[in-house]
Design an enzyme around this catalytic site. Structure first.
Site, PDB file in Angstrom:
ATOM      1  N   CYS A 146     -43.717 -64.970  34.703  1.00 47.78           N
ATOM      2  CA  CYS A 146     -44.587 -64.872  35.880  1.00 47.78           C
ATOM      3  C   CYS A 146     -44.186 -63.669  36.721  1.00 47.78           C
ATOM      4  O   CYS A 146     -45.044 -62.904  37.188  1.00 47.78           O
ATOM      5  CB  CYS A 146     -44.521 -66.150  36.699  1.00 47.78           C
ATOM      6  SG  CYS A 146     -45.577 -66.138  38.178  1.00 47.78           S
ATOM      7  N   CYS A 153     -44.423 -74.793  38.194  1.00 44.55           N
ATOM      8  CA  CYS A 153     -45.578 -75.088  39.045  1.00 44.55           C
ATOM      9  C   CYS A 153     -46.741 -75.722  38.290  1.00 44.55           C
ATOM     10  O   CYS A 153     -47.536 -76.448  38.880  1.00 44.55           O
ATOM     11  CB  CYS A 153     -46.030 -73.826  39.764  1.00 44.55           C
ATOM     12  SG  CYS A 153     -46.693 -72.520  38.689  1.00 44.55           S
TER      13      CYS A 153
END
Length: 368
Positions: free
Chosen positions: A105, A203
């Protein structure tokens, strides 16, 4: 681009919130941005899930932006996040590897796509709440990445992929603070997130249950197979390679009369190899997908310290270039437990991040 303008990636947590405050205090034109990466369209599920990227986090980030009197936007990153992070996460597990999605990410979302969009609105810099330091070395004529002063919060491990261009256009003001100081700053200026707990889960994986997530996303890839010992003798059945990782002892569902550990995952044959404690240790590894920061490539052996996972203790090692410097062999001064393909190995000299790469092989995979 305007060198006074910075886009701050705001997660709704205390670190990114104080980052925005500190940069505004330094005179920057600060723009707050939260990246919408959640995949579910149900508003209630969006609100409750997604950790640093949930609707609840957006609410917190928006309130902080209002308190700091800075513009704030939510940008849609759903598609690229799915492609670069979630699909990668799933693919790696189905290959018998253990990925680090936060590292990916950072590499493709925060410091590539967010930076591209920041430049499009005239901002020279992207800033994040990472605990690390970026400096320019006059002797090397290069930007370097250094550890945070807070050893417990240092996040340099997940930032080794940063390029010279990205380092030049990135600000990380928290590298000179410890977490206690950051929370105190947030309290002092009245931010409601001052005591908000840090997000610990990935997440996009509810309850940190990787197996459930993978079974939902790629049910055809979850197949029962065999546990075998290091001599190839069948010991029992496993429920799918995605449920296991190197070094694992608990949750195997076997009673063998002695502790046994996962020492290799053979995705091609859908086999998990179990061994005893000594079999979990390796004296070397091979890594690829390399990035070096103080220099472009490794041409000769180099003494460093290394971390083989985010929370691992650092150990002395020697790097040896392989395949015309496309890969490295890392030889440890003392054997390391659970060297795991798919994880990153990161190289240091003192406080400076030399670089890193993705672990491709350990002793067992090389013998396969």
């Amino acid at each position: 681009m305007d060198k006074s303008r910075v886009v701050v990636g705001m997660s709704g947590g205390v670190d990114s919130s104080v980052t925005a405050y500190l940069l505004k205090q330094q005179g920057f034109d600060v723009i707050g941005v939260t990246m919408q990466v959640w995949q579910d369209d149900d508003p209630e599920r969006q609100r409750l899930e997604g950790g640093c990227c949930s609707l609840h986090a957006v609410d917190d980030a928006r309130r902080v932006a209002q308190a700091l009197d800075i513009p704030y936007y939510v940008m849609n990153f759903k598609d690229i996040f799915r492609q670069k992070v979630i699909d990668y996460f799933i693919d790696e597990y189905t290959k018998g590897r253990t990925p680090n999605p936060c590292l990916v990410c950072n590499r493709y979302i925060k410091f590539e796509e967010l930076m591209r969009r920041a430049h499009a609105i005239g901002a020279y810099y992207v800033a994040t709440g990472h605990y690390a330091k970026i400096e320019y070395d006059e002797h090397l004529r290069r930007f370097i990445l250094k550890r945070s002063i807070d050893d417990k919060k240092d996040q340099s491990y997940v930032l080794y992929t940063l390029t010279q261009y990205q380092l030049e256009h990135t600000l990380m003001p928290l590298g000179s603070y410890n977490k206690t100081e950051i929370r105190e700053i947030a309290r002092k200026i009245g931010l409601t997130v001052a005591d908000k707990p840090d997000s610990q889960e990935i997440c996009f994986v509810e309850d940190d249950d990787y197996g459930r997530f993978l079974a939902e996303q790629r049910p055809d890839a979850i197949k029962e197979g065999c546990f075998v010992d290091t001599a190839g003798h069948v010991l029992g059945k496993h429920k799918g390679i995605a449920f296991y990782t190197i070094g694992q002892r608990k949750g195997l569902g076997l009673s063998l009369g002695k502790p046994m550990y996962v020492v290799d995952i053979d995705a091609v044959n859908n086999v998990i190899v179990l061994g005893e404690q000594d079999d979990v240790f390796d004296d070397s590894l091979i890594a690829g997908d390399l990035n070096f920061i103080p220099f472009d490539r490794l041409d000769k052996p180099m003494e460093v310290t290394v971390k083989i996972r985010y929370n691992a203790k650092e150990v002395q090692a020697t790097l040896y270039p392989l395949d015309n410097s496309a890969k490295v062999k890392v030889v440890f001064d003392r054997s390391q437990r659970a060297v795991t393909p798919g994880q990153a190995v990161v190289f240091y000299q003192g406080d400076v991040v030399v670089g890193g790469g993705i672990i491709e092989h350990n002793k067992t995979t090389l013998l396969r």
